[in-house]
Design a protein around this motif. Structure first.
Motif, mmCIF file in Angstrom:
data_model
loop_
_atom_site.group_PDB
_atom_site.id
_atom_site.type_symbol
_atom_site.label_atom_id
_atom_site.label_comp_id
_atom_site.label_asym_id
_atom_site.label_seq_id
_atom_site.Cartn_x
_atom_site.Cartn_y
_atom_site.Cartn_z
ATOM 1 N N GLU A 228 6.648 0.867 -0.110
ATOM 2 C CA GLU A 228 6.043 -0.279 -0.788
ATOM 3 C C GLU A 228 6.518 -0.317 -2.259
ATOM 4 O OE1 GLU A 228 3.981 -2.145 0.996
ATOM 5 O OE2 GLU A 228 3.330 -3.443 -0.636
ATOM 6 N N PRO A 229 7.017 -1.483 -2.731
ATOM 7 C CA PRO A 229 7.551 -1.480 -4.099
ATOM 8 C C PRO A 229 6.498 -1.162 -5.157
ATOM 9 C CG PRO A 229 7.478 -3.707 -3.181
ATOM 10 C CD PRO A 229 7.160 -2.780 -2.070
ATOM 11 N N ASP A 276 1.002 1.454 1.225
ATOM 12 C CA ASP A 276 0.659 0.152 1.818
ATOM 13 C C ASP A 276 -0.803 0.052 2.227
ATOM 14 O OD1 ASP A 276 0.678 1.598 4.102
ATOM 15 O OD2 ASP A 276 2.344 0.555 5.049
ATOM 16 N N GLU A 280 -2.650 -3.355 2.214
ATOM 17 C CA GLU A 280 -3.142 -3.805 3.513
ATOM 18 C C GLU A 280 -4.662 -3.763 3.608
ATOM 19 O OE1 GLU A 280 -1.544 -2.286 7.114
ATOM 20 O OE2 GLU A 280 0.479 -2.873 6.581
ATOM 21 N N ARG A 282 -8.341 -5.073 3.605
ATOM 22 C CA ARG A 282 -8.848 -6.349 4.070
ATOM 23 C C ARG A 282 -10.250 -6.567 3.551
ATOM 24 N NH1 ARG A 282 -7.650 -7.890 10.205
ATOM 25 N NH2 ARG A 282 -5.445 -7.441 10.259
ATOM 26 N N PHE A 287 -6.586 -10.724 3.981
ATOM 27 C CA PHE A 287 -5.822 -9.625 3.409
ATOM 28 C C PHE A 287 -5.921 -9.709 1.902
ATOM 29 C CE2 PHE A 287 -3.817 -9.946 7.488
ATOM 30 C CZ PHE A 287 -3.643 -8.623 7.817
ATOM 31 N N GLU A 289 -4.003 -9.610 -1.257
ATOM 32 C CA GLU A 289 -2.603 -9.764 -1.601
ATOM 33 C C GLU A 289 -2.266 -8.913 -2.818
ATOM 34 O OE1 GLU A 289 -0.497 -11.527 0.177
ATOM 35 O OE2 GLU A 289 -1.916 -12.574 1.486
ATOM 36 N N THR A 290 -0.988 -8.593 -2.925
ATOM 37 C CA THR A 290 -0.540 -7.780 -4.048
ATOM 38 C C THR A 290 -0.902 -8.425 -5.384
ATOM 39 O OG1 THR A 290 1.293 -7.223 -2.627
ATOM 40 C CG2 THR A 290 1.447 -6.490 -4.889
ATOM 41 N N ARG A 325 -8.343 0.118 6.127
ATOM 42 C CA ARG A 325 -7.690 0.274 7.428
ATOM 43 C C ARG A 325 -6.694 1.416 7.398
ATOM 44 N NH1 ARG A 325 -7.729 -4.435 11.444
ATOM 45 N NH2 ARG A 325 -5.527 -3.987 11.632
ATOM 46 N N ASP A 326 -6.245 1.744 6.213
ATOM 47 C CA ASP A 326 -5.221 2.769 6.101
ATOM 48 C C ASP A 326 -5.527 3.601 4.856
ATOM 49 O OD1 ASP A 326 -2.974 4.210 6.540
ATOM 50 O OD2 ASP A 326 -1.562 2.572 6.273
#
Lengths: 337, 110
Positions: A228-229, A276, A280, A282, A287, A289-290, A325-326
Protein backbone atom coordinates in the motif's frame (compact mmCIF):
# COMPACT_ATOMS: atom_id res chain seq x y z
CA UNK A 1 -28.41 -30.84 39.73
CA UNK A 2 -30.76 -33.26 41.47
CA UNK A 3 -31.37 -30.64 44.09
CA UNK A 4 -32.43 -28.07 41.51
CA UNK A 5 -34.87 -30.52 39.97
CA UNK A 6 -36.39 -31.49 43.30
CA UNK A 7 -36.58 -27.91 44.41
CA UNK A 8 -38.55 -26.98 41.31
CA UNK A 9 -40.87 -30.00 41.03
CA UNK A 10 -43.63 -28.57 43.22
CA UNK A 11 -43.07 -25.07 41.93
CA UNK A 12 -43.49 -26.22 38.33
CA UNK A 13 -46.69 -28.05 39.23
CA UNK A 14 -48.14 -24.97 40.90
CA UNK A 15 -47.21 -22.72 38.00
CA UNK A 16 -48.73 -25.11 35.51
CA UNK A 17 -51.95 -25.36 37.51
CA UNK A 18 -52.13 -21.60 37.73
CA UNK A 19 -51.53 -21.13 34.07
CA UNK A 20 -54.09 -23.73 33.01
CA UNK A 21 -56.69 -21.98 35.17
CA UNK A 22 -55.88 -18.33 34.50
CA UNK A 23 -53.41 -18.10 31.61
CA UNK A 24 -51.77 -15.46 33.72
CA UNK A 25 -48.55 -14.22 32.15
CA UNK A 26 -46.91 -13.96 35.53
CA UNK A 27 -46.72 -17.77 35.54
CA UNK A 28 -44.79 -17.66 32.27
CA UNK A 29 -42.33 -15.28 33.80
CA UNK A 30 -41.76 -17.57 36.77
CA UNK A 31 -41.45 -20.50 34.38
CA UNK A 32 -38.66 -18.66 32.62
CA UNK A 33 -36.78 -18.49 35.91
CA UNK A 34 -37.05 -22.25 36.29
CA UNK A 35 -35.78 -22.83 32.73
CA UNK A 36 -32.86 -20.53 33.33
CA UNK A 37 -31.96 -22.28 36.58
CA UNK A 38 -32.03 -25.62 34.71
CA UNK A 39 -29.86 -24.32 31.90
CA UNK A 40 -27.40 -22.94 34.38
CA UNK A 41 -27.06 -26.36 36.00
CA UNK A 42 -26.80 -28.08 32.61
CA UNK A 43 -30.03 -29.97 33.22
CA UNK A 44 -31.18 -31.73 30.04
CA UNK A 45 -34.51 -30.87 28.37
CA UNK A 46 -35.94 -34.34 29.01
CA UNK A 47 -35.86 -33.64 32.74
CA UNK A 48 -38.16 -30.71 32.13
CA UNK A 49 -40.57 -32.92 30.20
CA UNK A 50 -40.41 -35.43 33.02
CA UNK A 51 -41.37 -32.69 35.42
CA UNK A 52 -44.27 -31.83 33.18
CA UNK A 53 -45.49 -35.45 33.05
CA UNK A 54 -45.40 -35.75 36.84
CA UNK A 55 -47.15 -32.44 37.32
CA UNK A 56 -49.92 -33.32 34.89
CA UNK A 57 -50.45 -36.69 36.59
CA UNK A 58 -50.70 -34.98 39.96
CA UNK A 59 -53.07 -32.27 38.80
CA UNK A 60 -55.25 -34.62 36.69
CA UNK A 61 -55.03 -38.15 38.13
CA UNK A 62 -57.61 -39.27 35.56
CA UNK A 63 -55.47 -38.46 32.53
CA UNK A 64 -56.10 -40.33 29.31
CA UNK A 65 -53.72 -43.22 28.83
CA UNK A 66 -53.11 -42.12 25.23
CA UNK A 67 -51.95 -38.76 26.54
CA UNK A 68 -49.47 -40.42 28.90
CA UNK A 69 -48.05 -42.56 26.11
CA UNK A 70 -47.77 -39.52 23.86
CA UNK A 71 -45.71 -37.78 26.51
CA UNK A 72 -43.33 -40.73 26.68
CA UNK A 73 -43.04 -40.43 22.93
CA UNK A 74 -42.16 -36.77 23.24
CA UNK A 75 -39.64 -37.60 25.92
CA UNK A 76 -37.84 -39.96 23.55
CA UNK A 77 -37.72 -37.27 20.91
CA UNK A 78 -36.06 -34.79 23.27
CA UNK A 79 -33.29 -37.17 24.27
CA UNK A 80 -31.36 -36.24 21.12
CA UNK A 81 -31.61 -32.54 21.90
CA UNK A 82 -30.05 -33.33 25.23
CA UNK A 83 -27.16 -35.11 23.55
CA UNK A 84 -26.64 -32.19 21.19
CA UNK A 85 -26.63 -29.80 24.12
CA UNK A 86 -24.00 -31.86 25.87
CA UNK A 87 -21.89 -31.61 22.75
CA UNK A 88 -22.26 -27.82 22.72
CA UNK A 89 -21.02 -27.79 26.26
CA UNK A 90 -18.04 -29.92 25.29
CA UNK A 91 -17.28 -27.65 22.33
CA UNK A 92 -17.46 -24.63 24.57
CA UNK A 93 -14.86 -26.11 26.86
CA UNK A 94 -12.69 -27.03 23.93
CA UNK A 95 -13.01 -23.51 22.54
CA UNK A 96 -11.85 -22.08 25.84
CA UNK A 97 -8.76 -24.28 25.71
CA UNK A 98 -8.01 -23.13 22.15
CA UNK A 99 -8.58 -19.48 22.98
CA UNK A 100 -6.17 -19.79 25.87
CA UNK A 101 -3.59 -21.46 23.63
CA UNK A 102 -3.93 -18.79 20.96
CA UNK A 103 -3.51 -16.08 23.51
CA UNK A 104 -0.28 -17.73 24.66
CA UNK A 105 0.83 -17.82 21.01
CA UNK A 106 -0.15 -14.18 20.53
CA UNK A 107 1.94 -13.17 23.51
CA UNK A 108 4.84 -15.20 22.23
CA UNK A 109 4.48 -13.50 18.86
CA UNK A 110 4.66 -10.13 20.55
CA UNK A 111 7.93 -11.12 22.19
CA UNK A 112 9.39 -12.71 19.05
CA UNK A 113 8.47 -9.90 16.72
CA UNK A 114 8.91 -7.12 19.20
CA UNK A 115 10.67 -3.99 18.05
CA UNK A 116 11.73 -0.85 19.79
CA UNK A 117 10.67 2.50 18.44
CA UNK A 118 13.86 4.53 17.96
CA UNK A 119 14.08 7.63 20.15
CA UNK A 120 16.45 9.99 18.35
CA UNK A 121 16.87 13.69 18.44
CA UNK A 122 15.40 15.32 15.38
CA UNK A 123 12.87 12.61 14.52
CA UNK A 124 9.55 11.89 16.15
CA UNK A 125 8.08 8.48 15.43
CA UNK A 126 4.59 7.17 16.16
CA UNK A 127 3.32 3.65 15.57
CA UNK A 128 0.12 1.73 16.15
CA UNK A 129 -0.59 -1.86 15.13
CA UNK A 130 -3.91 -3.49 15.98
CA UNK A 131 -4.69 -7.08 14.95
CA UNK A 132 -8.19 -7.87 13.66
CA UNK A 133 -8.05 -11.13 15.60
CA UNK A 134 -5.73 -12.26 18.32
CA UNK A 135 -2.67 -12.70 16.18
CA UNK A 136 -1.25 -9.99 13.98
CA UNK A 137 -0.45 -10.61 10.30
CA UNK A 138 1.06 -7.15 10.00
CA UNK A 139 4.66 -6.63 10.85
CA UNK A 140 6.80 -3.60 11.42
CA UNK A 141 10.35 -3.30 12.52
CA UNK A 142 12.79 -0.48 13.27
CA UNK A 143 16.56 -0.49 13.21
CA UNK A 144 19.12 2.20 13.81
CA UNK A 145 22.42 1.98 11.93
CA UNK A 146 25.74 3.20 13.28
CA UNK A 147 25.55 6.29 11.05
CA UNK A 148 22.14 7.18 12.48
CA UNK A 149 20.14 5.76 9.57
CA UNK A 150 16.72 4.63 10.70
CA UNK A 151 15.44 1.50 8.99
CA UNK A 152 11.69 1.00 8.82
CA UNK A 153 10.06 -2.19 7.62
CA UNK A 154 6.30 -2.50 7.30
CA UNK A 155 4.72 -5.65 5.92
CA UNK A 156 1.41 -7.39 5.53
CA UNK A 157 0.99 -11.12 5.00
CA UNK A 158 -1.98 -12.17 2.93
CA UNK A 159 -4.78 -13.28 5.12
CA UNK A 160 -4.73 -12.97 8.86
CA UNK A 161 -4.56 -15.00 12.00
CA UNK A 162 -2.17 -17.80 12.76
CA UNK A 163 -0.79 -18.66 9.28
CA UNK A 164 0.01 -15.01 8.68
CA UNK A 165 1.64 -14.67 12.07
CA UNK A 166 3.83 -17.72 11.56
CA UNK A 167 4.94 -16.39 8.21
CA UNK A 168 5.98 -13.11 9.77
CA UNK A 169 8.45 -14.82 12.07
CA UNK A 170 10.24 -16.07 8.97
CA UNK A 171 10.52 -12.53 7.59
CA UNK A 172 11.77 -11.21 10.90
CA UNK A 173 14.58 -13.76 11.16
CA UNK A 174 15.57 -13.34 7.53
CA UNK A 175 15.87 -9.57 8.01
CA UNK A 176 17.77 -10.05 11.25
CA UNK A 177 20.44 -11.95 9.37
CA UNK A 178 21.13 -9.06 7.00
CA UNK A 179 23.72 -6.38 7.70
CA UNK A 180 20.81 -3.99 7.57
CA UNK A 181 22.39 -0.60 7.89
CA UNK A 182 24.60 -1.23 4.89
CA UNK A 183 22.12 -3.06 2.75
CA UNK A 184 20.02 -0.89 0.48
CA UNK A 185 16.22 -1.24 0.64
CA UNK A 186 15.92 -2.82 -2.80
CA UNK A 187 18.54 -5.45 -1.95
CA UNK A 188 16.73 -6.26 1.30
CA UNK A 189 13.52 -6.87 -0.66
CA UNK A 190 15.26 -8.90 -3.36
CA UNK A 191 16.78 -11.16 -0.73
CA UNK A 192 13.56 -11.50 1.19
CA UNK A 193 11.68 -12.30 -1.98
CA UNK A 194 13.89 -15.31 -2.60
CA UNK A 195 13.41 -16.55 0.97
CA UNK A 196 9.66 -16.09 0.82
CA UNK A 197 9.25 -17.55 -2.67
CA UNK A 198 11.00 -20.76 -1.61
CA UNK A 199 9.27 -21.16 1.70
CA UNK A 200 5.60 -20.34 1.47
CA UNK A 201 2.49 -21.90 0.03
CA UNK A 202 1.71 -20.97 -3.57
CA UNK A 203 -1.35 -18.96 -2.61
CA UNK A 204 0.45 -16.83 -0.06
CA UNK A 205 2.43 -13.67 -0.51
CA UNK A 206 3.66 -10.72 1.46
CA UNK A 207 3.55 -7.01 0.71
CA UNK A 208 6.32 -4.97 2.20
CA UNK A 209 7.80 -1.53 2.16
CA UNK A 210 11.34 -1.09 3.33
CA UNK A 211 12.75 2.36 3.97
CA UNK A 212 15.87 4.07 5.23
CA UNK A 213 15.59 7.52 6.71
CA UNK A 214 18.92 9.33 6.55
CA UNK A 215 18.76 12.17 9.06
CA UNK A 216 22.01 13.87 8.02
CA UNK A 217 21.14 13.98 4.34
CA UNK A 218 17.42 14.55 5.08
CA UNK A 219 16.55 11.85 2.62
CA UNK A 220 14.19 8.91 2.52
CA UNK A 221 15.22 5.91 0.46
CA UNK A 222 12.70 3.20 -0.04
CA UNK A 223 11.58 0.22 -2.06
CA UNK A 224 8.19 -1.40 -2.14
CA UNK A 225 7.08 -4.94 -2.82
CA UNK A 226 3.46 -4.37 -3.78
CA UNK A 227 2.74 -2.57 -0.55
CA UNK A 228 0.00 0.00 0.00
CA UNK A 229 1.55 3.36 -0.98
CA UNK A 230 2.81 5.61 1.78
CA UNK A 231 2.41 9.39 1.92
CA UNK A 232 4.41 12.44 2.83
CA UNK A 233 2.74 15.40 4.40
CA UNK A 234 4.61 18.45 3.15
CA UNK A 235 4.67 21.04 5.90
CA UNK A 236 5.44 23.85 3.49
CA UNK A 237 2.36 23.38 1.31
CA UNK A 238 0.12 21.52 3.75
CA UNK A 239 -0.48 18.88 1.06
CA UNK A 240 -0.19 15.10 1.13
CA UNK A 241 1.99 13.54 -1.51
CA UNK A 242 1.54 9.89 -2.44
CA UNK A 243 4.80 7.96 -2.52
CA UNK A 244 4.16 6.11 -5.73
CA UNK A 245 6.31 3.05 -6.05
CA UNK A 246 6.25 -0.04 -8.19
CA UNK A 247 7.27 -3.56 -7.35
CA UNK A 248 5.75 -7.01 -7.23
CA UNK A 249 4.71 -8.59 -3.93
CA UNK A 250 7.16 -10.95 -2.22
CA UNK A 251 6.84 -14.64 -2.95
CA UNK A 252 5.45 -14.66 -6.49
CA UNK A 253 8.36 -14.15 -8.91
CA UNK A 254 11.62 -15.88 -7.97
CA UNK A 255 13.90 -13.27 -9.58
CA UNK A 256 11.99 -10.10 -8.91
CA UNK A 257 13.98 -6.89 -8.87
CA UNK A 258 13.03 -3.78 -6.98
CA UNK A 259 13.62 -0.15 -7.70
CA UNK A 260 14.93 2.20 -5.06
CA UNK A 261 13.23 5.58 -4.70
CA UNK A 262 14.76 8.61 -3.07
CA UNK A 263 12.87 11.56 -1.63
CA UNK A 264 13.92 14.79 0.04
CA UNK A 265 12.42 15.42 3.43
CA UNK A 266 12.14 18.91 4.89
CA UNK A 267 11.60 20.17 8.40
CA UNK A 268 8.20 19.22 9.86
CA UNK A 269 7.39 16.91 6.96
CA UNK A 270 5.58 13.77 8.06
CA UNK A 271 6.27 10.40 6.45
CA UNK A 272 3.31 8.01 6.63
CA UNK A 273 3.37 4.23 6.19
CA UNK A 274 0.35 2.00 6.54
CA UNK A 275 -1.05 -1.43 5.76
CA UNK A 276 -4.18 -2.12 3.74
CA UNK A 277 -6.06 -2.83 6.95
CA UNK A 278 -6.13 0.93 7.28
CA UNK A 279 -7.48 1.55 3.81
CA UNK A 280 -9.87 -1.38 4.00
CA UNK A 281 -11.62 -0.28 7.16
CA UNK A 282 -15.34 -0.23 6.85
CA UNK A 283 -18.01 1.83 8.45
CA UNK A 284 -21.06 -0.36 7.93
CA UNK A 285 -21.15 -1.04 4.18
CA UNK A 286 -19.05 1.97 3.42
CA UNK A 287 -15.32 1.77 2.80
CA UNK A 288 -13.14 4.34 4.41
CA UNK A 289 -11.29 5.97 1.55
CA UNK A 290 -7.66 6.97 1.73
CA UNK A 291 -8.66 10.63 1.33
CA UNK A 292 -10.68 10.37 4.52
CA UNK A 293 -7.75 8.80 6.35
CA UNK A 294 -5.50 11.64 5.24
CA UNK A 295 -8.03 14.21 6.39
CA UNK A 296 -8.12 12.56 9.79
CA UNK A 297 -4.32 12.66 9.93
CA UNK A 298 -4.48 16.33 9.00
CA UNK A 299 -6.85 16.93 11.88
CA UNK A 300 -4.23 15.71 14.34
CA UNK A 301 -1.17 16.88 12.42
CA UNK A 302 0.05 19.19 15.18
CA UNK A 303 0.19 16.46 17.81
CA UNK A 304 3.35 14.55 18.71
CA UNK A 305 3.71 11.51 16.41
CA UNK A 306 2.53 8.85 18.88
CA UNK A 307 -0.51 10.85 19.95
CA UNK A 308 -1.28 11.46 16.29
CA UNK A 309 -1.49 7.76 15.37
CA UNK A 310 -3.38 6.90 18.56
CA UNK A 311 -5.93 9.59 17.81
CA UNK A 312 -6.35 8.47 14.20
CA UNK A 313 -7.12 4.93 15.29
CA UNK A 314 -9.50 6.11 17.99
CA UNK A 315 -11.28 8.28 15.44
CA UNK A 316 -12.07 5.26 13.25
CA UNK A 317 -12.83 3.04 16.20
CA UNK A 318 -15.51 5.48 17.33
CA UNK A 319 -17.38 5.38 14.03
CA UNK A 320 -20.71 3.78 14.68
CA UNK A 321 -20.50 0.70 12.48
CA UNK A 322 -16.74 0.45 12.42
CA UNK A 323 -15.37 -3.02 11.91
CA UNK A 324 -11.75 -3.97 11.65
CA UNK A 325 -11.68 -6.49 8.82
CA UNK A 326 -7.94 -6.74 8.67
CA UNK A 327 -4.94 -5.97 10.84
CA UNK A 328 -4.32 -2.22 11.09
CA UNK A 329 -0.83 -0.68 11.19
CA UNK A 330 0.04 2.98 10.89
CA UNK A 331 3.55 4.42 11.25
CA UNK A 332 4.46 8.09 11.04
CA UNK A 333 7.84 9.77 11.19
CA UNK A 334 8.28 13.50 11.49
CA UNK A 335 11.49 15.36 10.78
CA UNK A 336 11.74 17.85 13.60
CA UNK A 337 14.86 19.84 12.74
CA UNK B 1 -22.18 -11.71 1.74
CA UNK B 2 -22.07 -14.73 -0.52
CA UNK B 3 -20.19 -15.58 -3.61
CA UNK B 4 -21.51 -17.38 -6.63
CA UNK B 5 -19.47 -18.91 -9.39
CA UNK B 6 -21.02 -19.95 -12.68
CA UNK B 7 -18.99 -21.89 -15.20
CA UNK B 8 -19.76 -21.64 -18.91
CA UNK B 9 -17.83 -24.20 -20.88
CA UNK B 10 -17.46 -23.87 -24.58
CA UNK B 11 -14.90 -26.33 -25.99
CA UNK B 12 -11.61 -25.16 -24.55
CA UNK B 13 -12.72 -21.68 -23.54
CA UNK B 14 -14.06 -21.74 -20.00
CA UNK B 15 -15.67 -18.64 -18.59
CA UNK B 16 -16.13 -18.25 -14.85
CA UNK B 17 -18.70 -15.65 -13.95
CA UNK B 18 -18.07 -14.63 -10.39
CA UNK B 19 -20.39 -12.43 -8.37
CA UNK B 20 -20.32 -11.33 -4.77
CA UNK B 21 -17.46 -10.55 -2.45
CA UNK B 22 -14.18 -12.43 -2.47
CA UNK B 23 -12.70 -12.62 1.01
CA UNK B 24 -11.23 -15.16 3.40
CA UNK B 25 -14.61 -16.90 3.73
CA UNK B 26 -15.54 -17.10 0.07
CA UNK B 27 -12.12 -17.44 -1.57
CA UNK B 28 -11.97 -21.23 -1.06
CA UNK B 29 -15.11 -21.59 -3.18
CA UNK B 30 -13.55 -19.60 -6.01
CA UNK B 31 -10.38 -21.62 -5.71
CA UNK B 32 -12.28 -24.89 -5.92
CA UNK B 33 -13.95 -23.86 -9.15
CA UNK B 34 -10.94 -22.23 -10.76
CA UNK B 35 -8.02 -24.52 -9.97
CA UNK B 36 -9.25 -27.73 -11.66
CA UNK B 37 -9.80 -25.82 -14.91
CA UNK B 38 -6.31 -24.35 -14.76
CA UNK B 39 -4.64 -27.62 -13.82
CA UNK B 40 -6.38 -29.51 -16.64
CA UNK B 41 -3.84 -28.06 -19.04
CA UNK B 42 -4.27 -26.39 -22.41
CA UNK B 43 -7.38 -24.53 -21.26
CA UNK B 44 -8.26 -20.92 -21.97
CA UNK B 45 -9.86 -19.68 -18.76
CA UNK B 46 -11.55 -16.31 -18.46
CA UNK B 47 -12.66 -15.07 -15.09
CA UNK B 48 -15.31 -12.40 -15.31
CA UNK B 49 -15.26 -10.12 -12.28
CA UNK B 50 -17.92 -7.68 -13.42
CA UNK B 51 -20.09 -8.37 -10.36
CA UNK B 52 -17.31 -8.36 -7.83
CA UNK B 53 -17.11 -5.04 -6.01
CA UNK B 54 -14.97 -6.22 -3.14
CA UNK B 55 -11.98 -8.48 -2.99
CA UNK B 56 -9.35 -8.69 -0.27
CA UNK B 57 -5.83 -10.09 -0.40
CA UNK B 58 -7.08 -13.65 0.07
CA UNK B 59 -8.73 -13.27 -3.34
CA UNK B 60 -5.44 -12.14 -4.81
CA UNK B 61 -3.92 -15.27 -3.31
CA UNK B 62 -6.29 -17.43 -5.36
CA UNK B 63 -5.19 -15.73 -8.57
CA UNK B 64 -1.52 -15.99 -7.60
CA UNK B 65 -2.00 -19.75 -7.14
CA UNK B 66 -3.78 -19.92 -10.46
CA UNK B 67 -0.96 -18.05 -12.16
CA UNK B 68 1.66 -20.42 -10.78
CA UNK B 69 -0.41 -23.47 -11.68
CA UNK B 70 -1.08 -22.17 -15.20
CA UNK B 71 2.63 -21.91 -15.87
CA UNK B 72 3.00 -25.58 -15.00
CA UNK B 73 -0.03 -26.85 -16.85
CA UNK B 74 0.19 -24.66 -19.93
CA UNK B 75 -3.27 -23.21 -19.40
CA UNK B 76 -3.85 -19.54 -19.88
CA UNK B 77 -6.10 -17.38 -17.78
CA UNK B 78 -7.42 -13.87 -18.11
CA UNK B 79 -9.36 -11.65 -15.77
CA UNK B 80 -11.92 -9.42 -17.40
CA UNK B 81 -14.27 -6.62 -16.38
CA UNK B 82 -12.26 -5.97 -13.25
CA UNK B 83 -13.93 -3.14 -11.32
CA UNK B 84 -12.13 -0.03 -10.13
CA UNK B 85 -11.59 -0.87 -6.47
CA UNK B 86 -10.60 -4.44 -7.24
CA UNK B 87 -8.34 -3.36 -10.10
CA UNK B 88 -6.55 -0.99 -7.76
CA UNK B 89 -5.30 -3.80 -5.55
CA UNK B 90 -3.95 -5.68 -8.57
CA UNK B 91 -2.08 -2.51 -9.47
CA UNK B 92 -0.69 -1.78 -6.00
CA UNK B 93 0.57 -5.32 -5.56
CA UNK B 94 2.25 -5.27 -8.97
CA UNK B 95 0.20 -8.33 -9.97
CA UNK B 96 -1.40 -6.44 -12.86
CA UNK B 97 2.01 -6.63 -14.54
CA UNK B 98 2.14 -10.40 -14.52
CA UNK B 99 -1.52 -11.43 -14.71
CA UNK B 100 -3.48 -10.85 -17.90
CA UNK B 101 -6.12 -8.35 -16.77
CA UNK B 102 -8.70 -6.29 -18.55
CA UNK B 103 -10.18 -3.57 -16.41
CA UNK B 104 -13.84 -2.66 -16.73
CA UNK B 105 -14.52 0.14 -19.17
CA UNK B 106 -14.28 3.43 -17.31
CA UNK B 107 -17.61 5.01 -16.59
CA UNK B 108 -19.22 1.62 -16.99
CA UNK B 109 -20.26 -0.29 -13.96
CA UNK B 110 -17.94 1.37 -11.51
Amino acid sequence: MKETIEKNTIKYQELLRKYINTQDEKALYDLELISKAFIKKNILPEELINLHIQAMENIYPQLMNEYKISMEFLLEATVFYGLALQEVDYLRQEKNVLTAEISVAANMQKTLLGTQKPERNGVDIGVISVPAHQMNGDYHHFTVGSNGTIGIAIADVIGKGIPAALCMSMIKYAIDSYPEATMSPNKVLENLNRVVERNIDSSMFITMCYAHYLPKESKLKLSSAGHEPGYIYRAETGEFEEISTKGIVLGVMPDAEYREYELDIDKDDLIIFLTDGVSECRDGDRFIETEELLEVIRKYIDLPAQELVDNVYQYFEKLQDFQLRDDFTLIVLRKEV
Amino acid sequence: MNLSVKINEDSNLKVLEVSGEIDAYTAPELKESLMPLIKEGGNQVEVDLEDVQYMDSTGLGVFVSALKASKESGSHFTLRNVQGRVYRIFEITGLSEIIDIKAAIRGGNE
